[in-house]
Motif scaffolding. Structure first.
Motif, PDB file in Angstrom:
ATOM      1  N   VAL A  89    -104.291 -30.338  32.776  1.00  0.00           N
ATOM      2  CA  VAL A  89    -103.272 -29.415  33.278  1.00  0.00           C
ATOM      3  C   VAL A  89    -103.747 -28.850  34.614  1.00  0.00           C
ATOM      4  CG1 VAL A  89    -101.913 -27.342  32.816  1.00  0.00           C
ATOM      5  CG2 VAL A  89    -102.634 -28.826  30.915  1.00  0.00           C
ATOM      6  N   ASN A  90    -102.849 -28.875  35.617  1.00  0.00           N
ATOM      7  CA  ASN A  90    -103.135 -28.264  36.920  1.00  0.00           C
ATOM      8  C   ASN A  90    -102.399 -26.936  37.035  1.00  0.00           C
ATOM      9  OD1 ASN A  90    -104.783 -30.365  37.761  1.00  0.00           O
ATOM     10  ND2 ASN A  90    -103.117 -31.470  38.787  1.00  0.00           N
ATOM     11  N   VAL A  91    -103.117 -25.926  37.562  1.00  0.00           N
ATOM     12  CA  VAL A  91    -102.537 -24.599  37.723  1.00  0.00           C
ATOM     13  C   VAL A  91    -102.860 -24.116  39.138  1.00  0.00           C
ATOM     14  CG1 VAL A  91    -102.362 -22.261  36.795  1.00  0.00           C
ATOM     15  CG2 VAL A  91    -102.981 -24.162  35.279  1.00  0.00           C
ATOM     16  N   ASP A  92    -101.836 -23.660  39.870  1.00  0.00           N
ATOM     17  CA  ASP A  92    -102.021 -23.082  41.197  1.00  0.00           C
ATOM     18  C   ASP A  92    -102.013 -21.560  41.082  1.00  0.00           C
ATOM     19  OD1 ASP A  92    -102.105 -25.559  42.487  1.00  0.00           O
ATOM     20  OD2 ASP A  92     -99.912 -25.662  42.614  1.00  0.00           O
ATOM     21  N   LEU A  93    -103.021 -20.930  41.670  1.00  0.00           N
ATOM     22  CA  LEU A  93    -103.169 -19.476  41.553  1.00  0.00           C
ATOM     23  C   LEU A  93    -103.512 -18.893  42.915  1.00  0.00           C
ATOM     24  CD1 LEU A  93    -105.093 -20.822  38.921  1.00  0.00           C
ATOM     25  CD2 LEU A  93    -104.263 -18.644  38.063  1.00  0.00           C
ATOM     26  N   ARG A  94    -103.323 -17.560  43.014  1.00  0.00           N
ATOM     27  CA  ARG A  94    -103.608 -16.846  44.259  1.00  0.00           C
ATOM     28  C   ARG A  94    -104.437 -15.604  43.934  1.00  0.00           C
ATOM     29  NH1 ARG A  94     -98.879 -16.325  46.140  1.00  0.00           N
ATOM     30  NH2 ARG A  94     -98.998 -17.780  47.893  1.00  0.00           N
ATOM     31  N   LEU A  95    -105.427 -15.342  44.808  1.00  0.00           N
ATOM     32  CA  LEU A  95    -106.225 -14.122  44.694  1.00  0.00           C
ATOM     33  C   LEU A  95    -105.553 -13.020  45.497  1.00  0.00           C
ATOM     34  CD1 LEU A  95    -108.854 -12.704  43.770  1.00  0.00           C
ATOM     35  CD2 LEU A  95    -109.918 -13.522  45.875  1.00  0.00           C
ATOM     36  N   GLU A  96    -105.093 -11.973  44.814  1.00  0.00           N
ATOM     37  CA  GLU A  96    -104.378 -10.893  45.471  1.00  0.00           C
ATOM     38  C   GLU A  96    -105.349  -9.950  46.193  1.00  0.00           C
ATOM     39  OE1 GLU A  96    -101.190 -10.824  45.628  1.00  0.00           O
ATOM     40  OE2 GLU A  96    -100.693 -12.368  44.161  1.00  0.00           O
ATOM     41  N   ALA A  97    -104.789  -9.088  47.040  1.00  0.00           N
ATOM     42  CA  ALA A  97    -105.619  -8.143  47.799  1.00  0.00           C
ATOM     43  C   ALA A  97    -106.322  -7.148  46.889  1.00  0.00           C
ATOM     44  CB  ALA A  97    -104.761  -7.410  48.827  1.00  0.00           C
ATOM     45  N   ASP A  98    -105.732  -6.831  45.735  1.00  0.00           N
ATOM     46  CA  ASP A  98    -106.350  -5.873  44.826  1.00  0.00           C
ATOM     47  C   ASP A  98    -107.401  -6.515  43.924  1.00  0.00           C
ATOM     48  OD1 ASP A  98    -104.673  -7.426  43.319  1.00  0.00           O
ATOM     49  OD2 ASP A  98    -103.520  -5.780  42.464  1.00  0.00           O
ATOM     50  N   GLY A  99    -107.693  -7.823  44.102  1.00  0.00           N
ATOM     51  CA  GLY A  99    -108.705  -8.509  43.305  1.00  0.00           C
ATOM     52  C   GLY A  99    -108.177  -9.207  42.082  1.00  0.00           C
ATOM     53  N   ASN A 100    -106.901  -9.044  41.764  1.00  0.00           N
ATOM     54  CA  ASN A 100    -106.317  -9.715  40.614  1.00  0.00           C
ATOM     55  C   ASN A 100    -105.903 -11.139  40.987  1.00  0.00           C
ATOM     56  OD1 ASN A 100    -106.540  -7.474  38.880  1.00  0.00           O
ATOM     57  ND2 ASN A 100    -104.662  -6.593  39.732  1.00  0.00           N
ATOM     58  N   VAL A 101    -105.915 -12.011  40.000  1.00  0.00           N
ATOM     59  CA  VAL A 101    -105.504 -13.405  40.184  1.00  0.00           C
ATOM     60  C   VAL A 101    -104.132 -13.568  39.551  1.00  0.00           C
ATOM     61  CG1 VAL A 101    -106.052 -15.815  39.710  1.00  0.00           C
ATOM     62  CG2 VAL A 101    -107.888 -14.192  40.228  1.00  0.00           C
ATOM     63  N   ARG A 102    -103.203 -14.127  40.322  1.00  0.00           N
ATOM     64  CA  ARG A 102    -101.831 -14.314  39.860  1.00  0.00           C
ATOM     65  C   ARG A 102    -101.451 -15.779  40.039  1.00  0.00           C
ATOM     66  NH1 ARG A 102     -98.143 -10.308  39.439  1.00  0.00           N
ATOM     67  NH2 ARG A 102     -99.498  -8.998  40.734  1.00  0.00           N
ATOM     68  N   ALA A 103    -100.682 -16.286  39.099  1.00  0.00           N
ATOM     69  CA  ALA A 103    -100.236 -17.676  39.192  1.00  0.00           C
ATOM     70  C   ALA A 103     -99.208 -17.819  40.312  1.00  0.00           C
ATOM     71  CB  ALA A 103     -99.641 -18.134  37.868  1.00  0.00           C
ATOM     72  N   VAL A 104     -99.256 -18.960  40.986  1.00  0.00           N
ATOM     73  CA  VAL A 104     -98.268 -19.288  42.015  1.00  0.00           C
ATOM     74  C   VAL A 104     -97.123 -20.092  41.422  1.00  0.00           C
ATOM     75  CG1 VAL A 104     -97.909 -20.473  44.219  1.00  0.00           C
ATOM     76  CG2 VAL A 104    -100.034 -19.216  43.803  1.00  0.00           C
ATOM     77  N   SER A 105     -97.437 -20.922  40.444  1.00  0.00           N
ATOM     78  CA  SER A 105     -96.419 -21.738  39.766  1.00  0.00           C
ATOM     79  C   SER A 105     -96.818 -21.884  38.307  1.00  0.00           C
ATOM     80  CB  SER A 105     -96.290 -23.110  40.427  1.00  0.00           C
ATOM     81  OG  SER A 105     -97.534 -23.801  40.360  1.00  0.00           O
ATOM     82  N   LEU A 106     -95.962 -22.516  37.556  1.00  0.00           N
ATOM     83  CA  LEU A 106     -96.248 -22.730  36.146  1.00  0.00           C
ATOM     84  C   LEU A 106     -97.213 -23.900  35.957  1.00  0.00           C
ATOM     85  CD1 LEU A 106     -92.645 -22.302  34.676  1.00  0.00           C
ATOM     86  CD2 LEU A 106     -94.495 -20.608  34.768  1.00  0.00           C
ATOM     87  N   PRO A 107     -97.986 -23.917  34.864  1.00  0.00           N
ATOM     88  CA  PRO A 107     -98.891 -25.041  34.613  1.00  0.00           C
ATOM     89  C   PRO A 107     -98.132 -26.355  34.515  1.00  0.00           C
ATOM     90  CG  PRO A 107     -99.399 -23.186  33.171  1.00  0.00           C
ATOM     91  CD  PRO A 107     -98.113 -22.855  33.843  1.00  0.00           C
ATOM     92  N   GLU A 108     -98.804 -27.445  34.903  1.00  0.00           N
ATOM     93  CA  GLU A 108     -98.164 -28.768  34.924  1.00  0.00           C
ATOM     94  C   GLU A 108     -99.104 -29.798  34.304  1.00  0.00           C
ATOM     95  OE1 GLU A 108     -96.262 -31.929  38.156  1.00  0.00           O
ATOM     96  OE2 GLU A 108     -97.205 -30.063  38.816  1.00  0.00           O
ATOM     97  N   LEU A 109     -98.582 -30.524  33.317  1.00  0.00           N
ATOM     98  CA  LEU A 109     -99.356 -31.606  32.714  1.00  0.00           C
ATOM     99  C   LEU A 109     -99.482 -32.765  33.700  1.00  0.00           C
ATOM    100  CD1 LEU A 109     -97.873 -31.668  29.087  1.00  0.00           C
ATOM    101  CD2 LEU A 109    -100.246 -31.157  29.717  1.00  0.00           C
ATOM    102  N   THR A 110    -100.679 -33.319  33.811  1.00  0.00           N
ATOM    103  CA  THR A 110    -100.924 -34.452  34.703  1.00  0.00           C
ATOM    104  C   THR A 110    -101.626 -35.560  33.936  1.00  0.00           C
ATOM    105  OG1 THR A 110    -103.054 -33.545  35.417  1.00  0.00           O
ATOM    106  CG2 THR A 110    -101.107 -32.943  36.710  1.00  0.00           C
ATOM    107  N   ALA A 111    -101.514 -36.780  34.487  1.00  0.00           N
ATOM    108  CA  ALA A 111    -102.174 -37.917  33.867  1.00  0.00           C
ATOM    109  C   ALA A 111    -103.681 -37.839  34.124  1.00  0.00           C
ATOM    110  CB  ALA A 111    -101.611 -39.225  34.421  1.00  0.00           C
ATOM    111  N   GLN A 112    -104.427 -38.247  33.150  1.00  0.00           N
ATOM    112  CA  GLN A 112    -105.874 -38.251  33.306  1.00  0.00           C
ATOM    113  C   GLN A 112    -106.297 -39.331  34.291  1.00  0.00           C
ATOM    114  OE1 GLN A 112    -108.044 -38.417  29.651  1.00  0.00           O
ATOM    115  NE2 GLN A 112    -106.779 -36.888  28.621  1.00  0.00           N
TER     116      GLN A 112
END
Length: 275
Positions: free
Chosen positions: A223-246
């Motif tokens: 599963v690939n997940v795109d995330l962003r580090l916010e200015a307050d130090g919290n991590v927030r997802a950019v998009s929903l998780p996506e199943l990928t081929a191995q």
């Protein structure tokens, strides 16, 4: 008897006073003791006075310091000038300045500790950020691929991702209530894709039942997940998780070695080989 001549010697009578017949009283010895004590005290005071007169004055005494052998004398202490403002007289036109020169060592300013280099700080920060991104990615993947009819799916995913989802968004299932449980998650890698964005690759293993009754264990999924580090130090997802081929990997043969079996508590023998 008439022939006895009369005595011609005169009779002499002696009278002794009565007080001469008594023993005279002894002298009082306390007077002698007091006299001796007074003499001793006078002698002691005389000795003390003589020693005080013979002893040198305090300023004449000089401390004796033994110098260490074969050791260079320390450099002379620098002279520091300290400017002290004099008392201000109301009648004077301008205050004068009195300069007092004091001799003594000047304390050096404490040196700042050798700080970490920019590369070290970047490495420490990158490691901490990657751990935070990996933890958030595993949490989001766990909630996203867990499907339980008794547990609201959207609420759990919104909490883990930090995203507000549409009210109509939900996993698509058949008429029967499907069940999906994530047995374990593990972040395989974290890649920085931008200044504050990351992509985490997460491995998961699930136990699912399409009809809600018959369970089957799925192979390990990526599963690939795109995330962003916010200015307050919290991590927030950019998009929903996506199943990928191995990614396909070529297999290599097991090195030739004698095979052994290790039996567990359930009676299952597990093969083992050591080169």
């Amino acid at each position: 008897m008439s022939n006895v001549p009369p005595s011609t010697e005169d009779q002499i009578e002696e009278h002794l006073p009565w007080e001469h017949l008594t023993i005279p009283p002894q002298r009082d010895r306390r007077v002698l003791i007091y006299a001796l004590a007074g003499g001793l005290i006078a002698a002691l005071l005389g000795v003390v006075v003589i020693r005080q007169l013979k002893s040198p004055a305090v300023p004449d005494l000089q401390p004796v310091t033994q110098a260490a052998p074969q050791e260079a004398a320390p450099p002379p202490a620098p002279v520091t000038a300290i400017t002290v403002p004099a008392a201000v007289d109301a009648a004077a036109p301008a205050p004068s300045v009195v300069t007092t020169v004091l001799a003594g060592p000047v304390l050096a300013e404490p040196e700042a500790p050798a700080g970490l280099s920019e590369a070290d700080l970047t490495a420490v920060d990158t490691e901490q950020v990657h751990r935070k991104v990996a933890g958030t990615a595993e949490w989001l993947v766990l909630e996203f691929f867990t499907l339980d009819p008794s547990d609201p799916w959207r609420d759990r995913v919104e909490t883990a991702s930090g995203l507000r989802l549409p009210s109509t968004l939900a996993p698509e299932t058949q008429d029967s209530p499907a069940v999906s449980y994530v047995e374990w998650t593990r972040t395989r890698s974290v890649e920085q894709t931008g200044e504050d964005t990351f992509r985490a690759s997460v491995l998961i293993r699930r136990l699912v039942a399409s009809d809600g009754k018959t369970y089957m264990r799925l192979p390990t999924e990526w599963v690939n997940v795109d995330l962003r580090l916010e200015a307050d130090g919290n991590v927030r997802a950019v998009s929903l998780p996506e199943l990928t081929a191995q990614a396909s990997r070529s297999l290599v043969p097991l090195p030739e070695a004698p095979l052994d079996l290790t039996t567990d508590a359930a009676g299952i023998g597990w093969p083992s080989a050591r080169p």
